[in-house]
Motif scaffolding. Structure first.
Motif, PDB file in Angstrom:
ATOM      1  N   UNK A   1       1.242  -0.960  -0.560  1.00 36.51           N
ATOM      2  CA  UNK A   1       0.254  -0.111   0.083  1.00 36.51           C
ATOM      3  C   UNK A   1       1.128   0.953  -0.265  1.00 36.51           C
ATOM      4  N   UNK A   2       0.681   2.419  -0.953  1.00 40.21           N
ATOM      5  CA  UNK A   2       1.151   3.664  -1.252  1.00 40.21           C
ATOM      6  C   UNK A   2       0.576   4.113   0.163  1.00 40.21           C
ATOM      7  N   UNK A   3       2.025   5.081   0.898  1.00 38.54           N
ATOM      8  CA  UNK A   3       1.421   5.488   2.097  1.00 38.54           C
ATOM      9  C   UNK A   3       1.237   7.535   1.810  1.00 38.54           C
ATOM     10  N   UNK A   4       0.430   7.489   1.896  1.00 42.08           N
ATOM     11  CA  UNK A   4       0.047   9.325   1.796  1.00 42.08           C
ATOM     12  C   UNK A   4       1.040  10.427   2.235  1.00 42.08           C
ATOM     13  N   UNK A   5       1.226  10.410   3.207  1.00 38.49           N
ATOM     14  CA  UNK A   5       2.225  11.402   3.017  1.00 38.49           C
ATOM     15  C   UNK A   5       3.555  10.685   4.280  1.00 38.49           C
ATOM     16  N   UNK A   6       4.968  11.398   4.407  1.00 39.60           N
ATOM     17  CA  UNK A   6       6.171  11.226   4.236  1.00 39.60           C
ATOM     18  C   UNK A   6       5.959  11.230   5.695  1.00 39.60           C
ATOM     19  N   UNK A   7       7.735  10.928   6.154  1.00 36.86           N
ATOM     20  CA  UNK A   7       7.920  11.258   6.987  1.00 36.86           C
ATOM     21  C   UNK A   7       8.078  12.842   7.754  1.00 36.86           C
ATOM     22  N   UNK A   8       8.770  13.454   6.473  1.00 33.82           N
ATOM     23  CA  UNK A   8       9.159  14.422   6.498  1.00 33.82           C
ATOM     24  C   UNK A   8       8.363  15.315   6.783  1.00 33.82           C
ATOM     25  N   UNK A   9       7.426  14.965   5.805  1.00 34.23           N
ATOM     26  CA  UNK A   9       5.898  15.782   6.640  1.00 34.23           C
ATOM     27  C   UNK A   9       5.518  15.884   8.021  1.00 34.23           C
ATOM     28  N   UNK A  10       5.470  14.525   8.452  1.00 36.80           N
ATOM     29  CA  UNK A  10       5.090  14.300   9.888  1.00 36.80           C
ATOM     30  C   UNK A  10       5.647  14.978  10.433  1.00 36.80           C
ATOM     31  N   UNK A  11       6.672  15.116  10.909  1.00 38.21           N
ATOM     32  CA  UNK A  11       8.411  15.883  11.289  1.00 38.21           C
ATOM     33  C   UNK A  11       8.377  17.855  11.517  1.00 38.21           C
ATOM     34  N   UNK A  12       7.301  18.010  10.178  1.00 40.99           N
ATOM     35  CA  UNK A  12       7.366  19.422   9.669  1.00 40.99           C
ATOM     36  C   UNK A  12       5.870  19.471  11.116  1.00 40.99           C
ATOM     37  N   UNK A  13       4.992  18.848  10.567  1.00 38.66           N
ATOM     38  CA  UNK A  13       3.800  19.170  11.286  1.00 38.66           C
ATOM     39  C   UNK A  13       3.917  18.934  12.758  1.00 38.66           C
ATOM     40  N   UNK A  14       4.805  18.004  13.659  1.00 37.75           N
ATOM     41  CA  UNK A  14       4.634  17.925  15.179  1.00 37.75           C
ATOM     42  C   UNK A  14       5.835  19.107  15.446  1.00 37.75           C
ATOM     43  N   UNK A  15       6.538  19.479  14.423  1.00 32.36           N
ATOM     44  CA  UNK A  15       8.046  20.886  15.052  1.00 32.36           C
ATOM     45  C   UNK A  15       6.666  21.792  14.720  1.00 32.36           C
ATOM     46  N   UNK A  16       5.956  21.702  14.140  1.00 36.98           N
ATOM     47  CA  UNK A  16       4.486  22.778  14.239  1.00 36.98           C
ATOM     48  C   UNK A  16       3.383  23.047  15.975  1.00 36.98           C
ATOM     49  N   UNK A  17       3.457  21.673  15.704  1.00 37.89           N
ATOM     50  CA  UNK A  17       2.320  22.197  16.903  1.00 37.89           C
ATOM     51  C   UNK A  17       3.737  22.027  18.474  1.00 37.89           C
ATOM     52  N   UNK A  18       4.790  21.404  18.394  1.00 37.32           N
ATOM     53  CA  UNK A  18       5.688  21.800  19.693  1.00 37.32           C
ATOM     54  C   UNK A  18       6.826  22.998  19.879  1.00 37.32           C
ATOM     55  N   UNK A  19       6.426  24.076  18.388  1.00 35.94           N
ATOM     56  CA  UNK A  19       6.642  25.197  18.510  1.00 35.94           C
ATOM     57  C   UNK A  19       5.608  26.052  18.484  1.00 35.94           C
ATOM     58  N   UNK A  20       4.396  26.017  18.275  1.00 35.36           N
ATOM     59  CA  UNK A  20       3.101  26.793  18.097  1.00 35.36           C
ATOM     60  C   UNK A  20       3.153  27.717  17.378  1.00 35.36           C
ATOM     61  N   UNK A  21       4.031  27.582  16.673  1.00 34.22           N
ATOM     62  CA  UNK A  21       3.627  28.568  15.572  1.00 34.22           C
ATOM     63  C   UNK A  21       4.241  27.739  13.485  1.00 34.22           C
ATOM     64  N   UNK A  22       4.237  28.049  12.722  1.00 36.80           N
ATOM     65  CA  UNK A  22       5.241  28.073  11.552  1.00 36.80           C
ATOM     66  C   UNK A  22       6.469  28.707  11.999  1.00 36.80           C
ATOM     67  N   UNK A  23       6.445  30.212  12.017  1.00 31.50           N
ATOM     68  CA  UNK A  23       7.553  31.105  12.241  1.00 31.50           C
ATOM     69  C   UNK A  23       8.667  30.698  12.844  1.00 31.50           C
ATOM     70  N   UNK A  24       8.160  29.906  14.217  1.00 29.79           N
ATOM     71  CA  UNK A  24       8.505  29.052  15.071  1.00 29.79           C
ATOM     72  C   UNK A  24       9.174  27.715  15.192  1.00 29.79           C
ATOM     73  N   UNK A  25       8.532  27.493  14.677  1.00 26.84           N
ATOM     74  CA  UNK A  25       8.970  25.886  14.062  1.00 26.84           C
ATOM     75  C   UNK A  25      10.203  25.580  13.220  1.00 26.84           C
TER      76      UNK A  25
END
Length: 303
Positions: free
Chosen positions: A1-25
């Protein structure tokens, strides 16, 4: 099965959550704000979900985003473990071993196991951390150590029974409790100073073997407890294997308790992921199991 998302996308998503915003991430992961925003947008599009609410410069997770964040943390953690296993396989023998050992484990047995492993793997560097109660498992959960010897099983990971430690209630022969010249009850003890050992964990605090005595001195190491009791300044339940010499020479004397004079504690051998353990770590585990086969008993001390 082909994955819809990459690990790098998940990593960026996690960074935004933990930093509180895109600029902070962007500052934390050293990428441009636009590249992080683009990665999260592609992730939302691939999943068909809205992960964030925008609140000015900060972002807040949607209900779906909160669930995805928990799963993303698990996914990324597992990815790191896979790479760690690969690195171990590539390098062959590990050069560094970090061990957390509860202070009630007999030190002579620990030293023999460490020495044997060091002889077999002379380039191995060993870091030993002495812990109390929940301390070893906390270090394992935080990834600070590779192996732990703990009085508690590890909730998320591997635990096996290693050995049973006997604790015996003792005081100096000149302590007032011995001067009573009769069988003692736990109520007798409550009027005297008890020496207890503090939990080294930062997560939860407990005290080893506290009876509820009116007087109490709390210390951070069992050796300190032994030194205090040798001076006649209190009583405690101490590991039999550690105070064997003091008992044989009469420096410490068992309290003649009606019941409860002997207590037992099970020690567990714990690690988070067996696949990540290299040959040196496995050799240490085997030697440790061998050493604990000769733990002293109350009967052997009495003889």
């Amino acid at each position: 099965m082909n994955l819809k998302a990459t690990l790098e996308q998940w990593r960026m998503f996690k960074a935004v959550v933990e930093a509180g915003g895109f600029n902070q991430a962007a500052e934390q992961v050293h990428k441009s704000q636009s590249s992080i925003h683009h990665a999260v947008q592609k992730l939302e599009s691939a999943l068909g979900l809205t992960l964030f609410f925008n609140e000015g410069r900060r972002v807040t997770l949607t209900e779906a985003g909160e669930l995805m964040y928990r799963r993303a943390c698990y996914l990324l953690d597992e990815a790191h473990k896979v790479e760690s296993v690969a690195n171990s396989l590539k390098s062959g023998v590990e050069t560094y071993l970090r061990i957390a050992v509860d202070i009630i484990f007999p030190p002579e047995m620990l030293y023999k196991a460490l020495n044997k492993v060091s002889q077999d793997y002379p380039l191995l560097r060993i870091e030993l951390m002495e812990t109390v109660l929940n301390g070893a498992n906390t270090l394992l959960k935080e990834g600070e150590v590779d192996l732990g010897i703990s009085p508690f099983p590890l909730n998320s990971g591997f635990s096996e029974d290693l050995c049973e430690i006997d604790f015996i209630a003792v005081a100096h022969p000149s302590h007032p409790l011995h001067a009573l010249n009769r069988v003692l009850t736990l109520e007798d003890l409550k009027g005297h100073r008890q020496i207890v050992v503090r939990d080294s964990s930062t997560e939860r605090k407990a005290e080893s073997g506290w009876l509820g005595a009116d007087q109490r001195w709390t210390v951070s190491h069992v050796r300190t407890s032994i030194d205090i009791i040798r001076q006649g300044l209190g009583f405690a339940w101490l590991p039999l294997a550690i105070i064997r010499n003091e008992l044989e020479t009469g420096v410490l004397k068992p309290l003649p308790l009606e019941q409860g004079g002997l207590r037992k504690a099970l020690l567990f051998l714990c690690f988070a992921d067996g696949d990540r353990l290299g040959p040196a770590a496995r050799a240490f585990l085997g030697e440790l199991r061998y050493q604990t086969m000769s733990l002293p008993s109350v009967e052997s001390i009495a003889e």
